[in-house]
Design an enzyme around this catalytic site. Structure first.
Site, PDB file in Angstrom:
ATOM      1  N   GLN A 171       0.838  -1.190   0.000  1.00 35.19           N
ATOM      2  CA  GLN A 171       0.000   0.000   0.000  1.00 35.19           C
ATOM      3  C   GLN A 171       0.876   1.245   0.000  1.00 35.19           C
ATOM      4  O   GLN A 171       1.942   1.272   0.604  1.00 35.19           O
ATOM      5  CB  GLN A 171      -0.946  -0.008   1.195  1.00 35.19           C
ATOM      6  CG  GLN A 171      -0.285  -0.174   2.548  1.00 35.19           C
ATOM      7  CD  GLN A 171      -1.311  -0.261   3.665  1.00 35.19           C
ATOM      8  OE1 GLN A 171      -2.486   0.029   3.488  1.00 35.19           O
ATOM      9  NE2 GLN A 171      -0.856  -0.669   4.841  1.00 35.19           N
ATOM     10  N   HIS A 193      -2.949   0.158  -3.575  1.00 34.50           N
ATOM     11  CA  HIS A 193      -3.827   0.622  -2.504  1.00 34.50           C
ATOM     12  C   HIS A 193      -4.302   2.048  -2.799  1.00 34.50           C
ATOM     13  O   HIS A 193      -5.472   2.281  -3.019  1.00 34.50           O
ATOM     14  CB  HIS A 193      -3.125   0.530  -1.144  1.00 34.50           C
ATOM     15  CG  HIS A 193      -3.981   0.834   0.047  1.00 34.50           C
ATOM     16  ND1 HIS A 193      -4.589   2.053   0.246  1.00 34.50           N
ATOM     17  CD2 HIS A 193      -4.312   0.091   1.119  1.00 34.50           C
ATOM     18  CE1 HIS A 193      -5.267   2.045   1.372  1.00 34.50           C
ATOM     19  NE2 HIS A 193      -5.121   0.861   1.932  1.00 34.50           N
ATOM     20  N   ASP A 235      -8.021   0.809  -2.552  1.00 32.80           N
ATOM     21  CA  ASP A 235      -8.946   0.956  -1.436  1.00 32.80           C
ATOM     22  C   ASP A 235      -9.577   2.338  -1.531  1.00 32.80           C
ATOM     23  O   ASP A 235      -8.883   3.355  -1.456  1.00 32.80           O
ATOM     24  CB  ASP A 235      -8.191   0.802  -0.111  1.00 32.80           C
ATOM     25  CG  ASP A 235      -9.123   0.628   1.088  1.00 32.80           C
ATOM     26  OD1 ASP A 235     -10.304   1.024   0.977  1.00 32.80           O
ATOM     27  OD2 ASP A 235      -8.674   0.116   2.126  1.00 32.80           O
ATOM     28  N   GLU A 270     -11.439  -2.277  -3.095  1.00 33.04           N
ATOM     29  CA  GLU A 270     -11.696  -2.545  -1.679  1.00 33.04           C
ATOM     30  C   GLU A 270     -12.604  -1.476  -1.090  1.00 33.04           C
ATOM     31  O   GLU A 270     -12.440  -0.284  -1.361  1.00 33.04           O
ATOM     32  CB  GLU A 270     -10.377  -2.586  -0.908  1.00 33.04           C
ATOM     33  CG  GLU A 270     -10.529  -2.967   0.554  1.00 33.04           C
ATOM     34  CD  GLU A 270      -9.191  -3.238   1.231  1.00 33.04           C
ATOM     35  OE1 GLU A 270      -9.181  -3.298   2.482  1.00 33.04           O
ATOM     36  OE2 GLU A 270      -8.171  -3.393   0.535  1.00 33.04           O
ATOM     37  N   ASP A 304     -13.669  -4.964   3.662  1.00 31.25           N
ATOM     38  CA  ASP A 304     -12.849  -4.625   4.822  1.00 31.25           C
ATOM     39  C   ASP A 304     -13.773  -4.162   5.943  1.00 31.25           C
ATOM     40  O   ASP A 304     -14.092  -4.925   6.851  1.00 31.25           O
ATOM     41  CB  ASP A 304     -11.834  -3.540   4.441  1.00 31.25           C
ATOM     42  CG  ASP A 304     -10.918  -3.153   5.608  1.00 31.25           C
ATOM     43  OD1 ASP A 304     -11.069  -3.733   6.701  1.00 31.25           O
ATOM     44  OD2 ASP A 304     -10.055  -2.277   5.425  1.00 31.25           O
ATOM     45  N   GLN A 326     -10.655  -9.225   3.191  1.00 30.40           N
ATOM     46  CA  GLN A 326      -9.479  -8.850   3.961  1.00 30.40           C
ATOM     47  C   GLN A 326      -9.647  -9.370   5.387  1.00 30.40           C
ATOM     48  O   GLN A 326     -10.580  -8.988   6.093  1.00 30.40           O
ATOM     49  CB  GLN A 326      -9.212  -7.350   4.042  1.00 30.40           C
ATOM     50  CG  GLN A 326      -7.972  -7.138   4.891  1.00 30.40           C
ATOM     51  CD  GLN A 326      -7.508  -5.719   5.129  1.00 30.40           C
ATOM     52  OE1 GLN A 326      -6.541  -5.527   5.842  1.00 30.40           O
ATOM     53  NE2 GLN A 326      -8.158  -4.743   4.553  1.00 30.40           N
ATOM     54  N   LYS A 328      -8.335  -8.806   8.545  1.00 29.91           N
ATOM     55  CA  LYS A 328      -7.562  -7.725   9.164  1.00 29.91           C
ATOM     56  C   LYS A 328      -7.103  -8.210  10.533  1.00 29.91           C
ATOM     57  O   LYS A 328      -7.836  -8.160  11.509  1.00 29.91           O
ATOM     58  CB  LYS A 328      -8.416  -6.472   9.260  1.00 29.91           C
ATOM     59  CG  LYS A 328      -7.651  -5.172   9.221  1.00 29.91           C
ATOM     60  CD  LYS A 328      -8.606  -4.007   9.155  1.00 29.91           C
ATOM     61  CE  LYS A 328      -7.894  -2.710   8.878  1.00 29.91           C
ATOM     62  NZ  LYS A 328      -7.544  -2.537   7.470  1.00 29.91           N
TER      63      LYS A 328
END
Length: 415
Positions: A171, A193, A235, A270, A304, A326, A328
């Site tokens: 990212q 990202h 994202d 994302e 996410d 994702q 996390k």
């Protein structure tokens, strides 16, 4: 097999904790600082340095094995735990967790996690505590059995040993252009990202975002080595929903336009929108996934926000509420649950991405490598930090070291 003592040491995360609600509401960025008042509880300013808490388990042979607790960059957003407070977490850990640790056999990872992470008054332990303590417990089992952490996971979850590396995803942070070039030069598998977390970065009707996507593809074509063809992963922090529409059809239409602008590339998007709850997120993401699949699009939806715990991940996977989940790690908590989350995704034909946060540490990143490799996740995040070089080297080198150890052992067994 018992723990003799427990050490708690405050430390630093590799990036910053950011108040997502304040940024989304239009906070102005001045250099690296955000100007304005925080909105999310616990934040004293919109951007604050990330902090962590290390836990060291002193084993019977006086070896100390470590794990690191921390929150994620956007703590308190999307149904996540509140902002990580190291002093409060230290008090809680000393009072609740340490007595349990001193009374557990750490030679078996899953068993020790189950005993140490029992609820307190029907409340789950903070996910950051589970995350850091499980890292230390996994290292303890690996030390006692003279194995790698990946081998412990494979043995306890009945998985084959890994034989190849898994794709690494980097990212960019706000230094988008420079970091994109770094990623291309280093041949990163999945990039960049982009941190599209404000109206300024997304643009009116998404035009700024679309130009950035096309620009990344152009840089790859111009400067990538022959045969280099990474996955494009962006994202957008819900900004398609904010700026375009919260209607799944219109979201899918926009994503298809973006994908069509970079033909030949797989496009991961994302967090296209935040529908306000886990259930609403599942239902609407599933509709977007279905529309994209029916069109044969090269775009994939990545979830996410609103998908934090093992149970959330199970619900999304079973409902096909994403092409890629994702996982996390600081939000999921125990690394045993991260392992289960990858396996749940695989069982339901959904991609598993072992993610995490730029706020993590070298220790948490290395432990995540072993879980990712053992479960053969579809990809994993280069972490910690936002600088590309550091996270990519920490994660990539740990993958290579692990494979070297396993290959040597396999060769010895053949002899």
């Amino acid at each position: 097999m018992q723990i003799k003592d427990v050490l708690l040491v405050p430390g630093a995360g590799a990036f910053f904790y950011d108040d997502q609600a304040a940024i989304r509401a239009g906070a102005i960025q001045d250099g690296f600082v955000y100007i304005g008042e925080p909105v999310t509880p616990g934040f004293t300013s919109i951007r604050i340095p990330a902090f962590s808490l290390s836990i060291g388990l002193v084993l019977g042979d006086d070896t100390v094995v470590w794990g690191d607790m921390m929150g994620v960059q956007y703590s308190g957003a999307g149904g996540r735990d509140p902002l990580f407070d190291a002093s409060q977490i230290s008090v809680f850990t000393s009072r609740v967790v340490v007595p349990r640790l001193l009374d557990v056999d750490v030679s078996r990872f899953r068993t020790s996690c189950a005993k140490v992470f029992k609820p307190v008054e029907r409340q789950r332990l903070p996910s950051a505590v589970e995350y850091g303590v499980s890292q230390a417990l996994l290292r303890a089992a690996a030390h006692l059995q003279r194995k790698t952490m990946a081998e412990i996971i494979c043995t306890e979850f009945d998985l084959p040993l890994p034989t190849f590396r898994i794709p690494i995803y980097c990212q960019s942070g706000d230094a988008r252009e420079i970091n994109v070039d770094k990623m291309i030069m280093k041949g990163v598998d999945v990039l960049p990202h982009g941190l599209i977390n404000s109206r300024q970065k997304f643009g009116v009707n998404g035009q700024t975002f679309m130009e950035f996507v096309r620009g990344v593809a152009a840089r790859i074509r111009d400067f990538g080595r022959p045969g280099y063809h990474p996955v494009l992963h962006f994202d957008v922090y819900g900004w398609i929903g904010h700026e375009i529409s919260l209607e799944p059809q219109q979201i899918a239409d926009f994503i298809c336009r973006v994908a069509d602008s970079v033909p030949g590339f797989t496009l991961n998007v994302e967090s296209p929108a935040d529908f306000g709850s886990t259930q609403a997120q599942i239902e609407n993401y599933a509709k977007i996934v279905s529309i994209l699949d029916s069109r044969g699009s090269d775009a994939r939806i990545v979830v996410d926000e609103r998908c934090n715990t093992l149970e959330d991940i199970r619900l999304f996977a079973e409902a096909k509420g994403a092409h890629l989940v994702q996982i996390k790690t600081p939000d999921v908590g125990s690394l045993a649950d991260t392992t289960r989350a990858v396996l749940v995704c695989k069982a339901n034909g959904v991609g598993a991405y072992v993610g995490g946060s730029c706020t993590e540490t070298d220790l948490s990143a290395q432990a995540s490598v072993h879980v990712s490799m053992a479960t053969q996740a579809d990809m994993m995040l280069a972490k910690p930090g936002m600088g590309v070089d550091e996270g990519f080297s920490i994660v990539g080198n740990e993958q290579n070291r692990l494979l070297a150890i396993l290959n040597r052992r396999a060769t010895e067994n053949v002899r």
